[in-house]
Enzyme design. Structure first.
Site, mmCIF file in Angstrom:
data_model
loop_
_atom_site.group_PDB
_atom_site.id
_atom_site.type_symbol
_atom_site.label_atom_id
_atom_site.label_comp_id
_atom_site.label_asym_id
_atom_site.label_seq_id
_atom_site.Cartn_x
_atom_site.Cartn_y
_atom_site.Cartn_z
ATOM 1 N N GLU A 21 8.484 4.493 4.084
ATOM 2 C CA GLU A 21 6.979 4.408 3.668
ATOM 3 C C GLU A 21 6.191 5.733 3.641
ATOM 4 O O GLU A 21 5.293 6.003 2.956
ATOM 5 C CB GLU A 21 6.589 3.378 4.535
ATOM 6 C CG GLU A 21 6.839 2.016 4.363
ATOM 7 C CD GLU A 21 6.002 0.959 5.054
ATOM 8 O OE1 GLU A 21 5.171 0.062 4.666
ATOM 9 O OE2 GLU A 21 6.106 1.276 6.618
ATOM 10 N N TYR A 53 -22.759 1.713 -3.887
ATOM 11 C CA TYR A 53 -21.378 1.004 -3.697
ATOM 12 C C TYR A 53 -20.643 2.159 -4.477
ATOM 13 O O TYR A 53 -19.184 2.075 -3.757
ATOM 14 C CB TYR A 53 -21.082 -0.202 -4.193
ATOM 15 C CG TYR A 53 -21.976 -0.388 -5.737
ATOM 16 C CD1 TYR A 53 -21.489 0.046 -6.758
ATOM 17 C CD2 TYR A 53 -23.114 -1.264 -5.798
ATOM 18 C CE1 TYR A 53 -21.996 -0.024 -8.014
ATOM 19 C CE2 TYR A 53 -23.830 -1.347 -7.103
ATOM 20 C CZ TYR A 53 -23.029 -0.673 -8.145
ATOM 21 O OH TYR A 53 -23.847 -0.897 -9.214
ATOM 22 N N GLU A 73 -4.326 -1.872 10.364
ATOM 23 C CA GLU A 73 -5.710 -1.802 11.424
ATOM 24 C C GLU A 73 -6.383 -0.410 11.431
ATOM 25 O O GLU A 73 -7.787 -0.786 11.744
ATOM 26 C CB GLU A 73 -4.936 -2.313 12.646
ATOM 27 C CG GLU A 73 -4.495 -3.630 12.734
ATOM 28 C CD GLU A 73 -2.830 -3.672 12.373
ATOM 29 O OE1 GLU A 73 -2.508 -4.895 12.631
ATOM 30 O OE2 GLU A 73 -2.513 -2.934 11.667
ATOM 31 N N LYS A 98 -2.431 -5.205 2.237
ATOM 32 C CA LYS A 98 -1.363 -4.495 1.736
ATOM 33 C C LYS A 98 -0.490 -5.404 0.866
ATOM 34 O O LYS A 98 0.521 -6.023 1.472
ATOM 35 C CB LYS A 98 -0.771 -3.791 2.940
ATOM 36 C CG LYS A 98 0.269 -2.838 2.599
ATOM 37 C CD LYS A 98 0.812 -2.300 3.733
ATOM 38 C CE LYS A 98 2.026 -1.182 3.629
ATOM 39 N NZ LYS A 98 2.911 -0.597 4.848
#
Length: 117
Positions: A21, A53, A73, A98
């Site tokens: 990854e 935004y 997290e 994810k």
């Protein structure tokens, strides 16, 4: 309570705990709910009173992509701290998804709330 919303902000970044990854980019989807008094902007039709935004989105993409991160997290916590400190938002809910992380699920994720209303 008024809110400014960003839905499914797409971020391509290096994210994950496995060595493979750390060699690729993966997509994260970020949802934000940000407490903001929209009254002054609505009453005056003046951008200076709005929470932009686009500016928030651009800053979060920059933050998430500046270095590899292992955990979603961590991404959620980084986003919450950034929005609250850099944009003076008193409360935020951040959801980080994810896609494709677990083959039998369309996406996995975490959701946090920080601050006070």
């Amino acid at each position: 309570m008024d809110k400014v919303l960003i839905s499914q902000l797409k971020v391509e970044t290096v994210i994950g705990i496995y060595e493979w990854e750390k060699q690729i980019h993966q997509q994260l989807l970020i949802d934000l709910e940000m407490a903001w008094d929209n009254g002054p902007a609505a009453d005056s039709d003046d951008y200076q009173y709005a929470l932009c935004y686009e500016t928030v989105s651009n800053r979060l993409v920059e933050l998430i992509t500046e270095k590899p991160i292992e955990l979603i997290e961590t991404v959620a916590e980084m986003c919450a701290k950034c929005v609250m400190t850099e944009f003076d938002v008193p409360w935020v809910k951040v959801k980080v998804m994810k896609p494709g992380a677990v083959p039998s699920a369309s996406a996995v994720g975490v959701e946090i709330q920080r601050g006070h209303l």
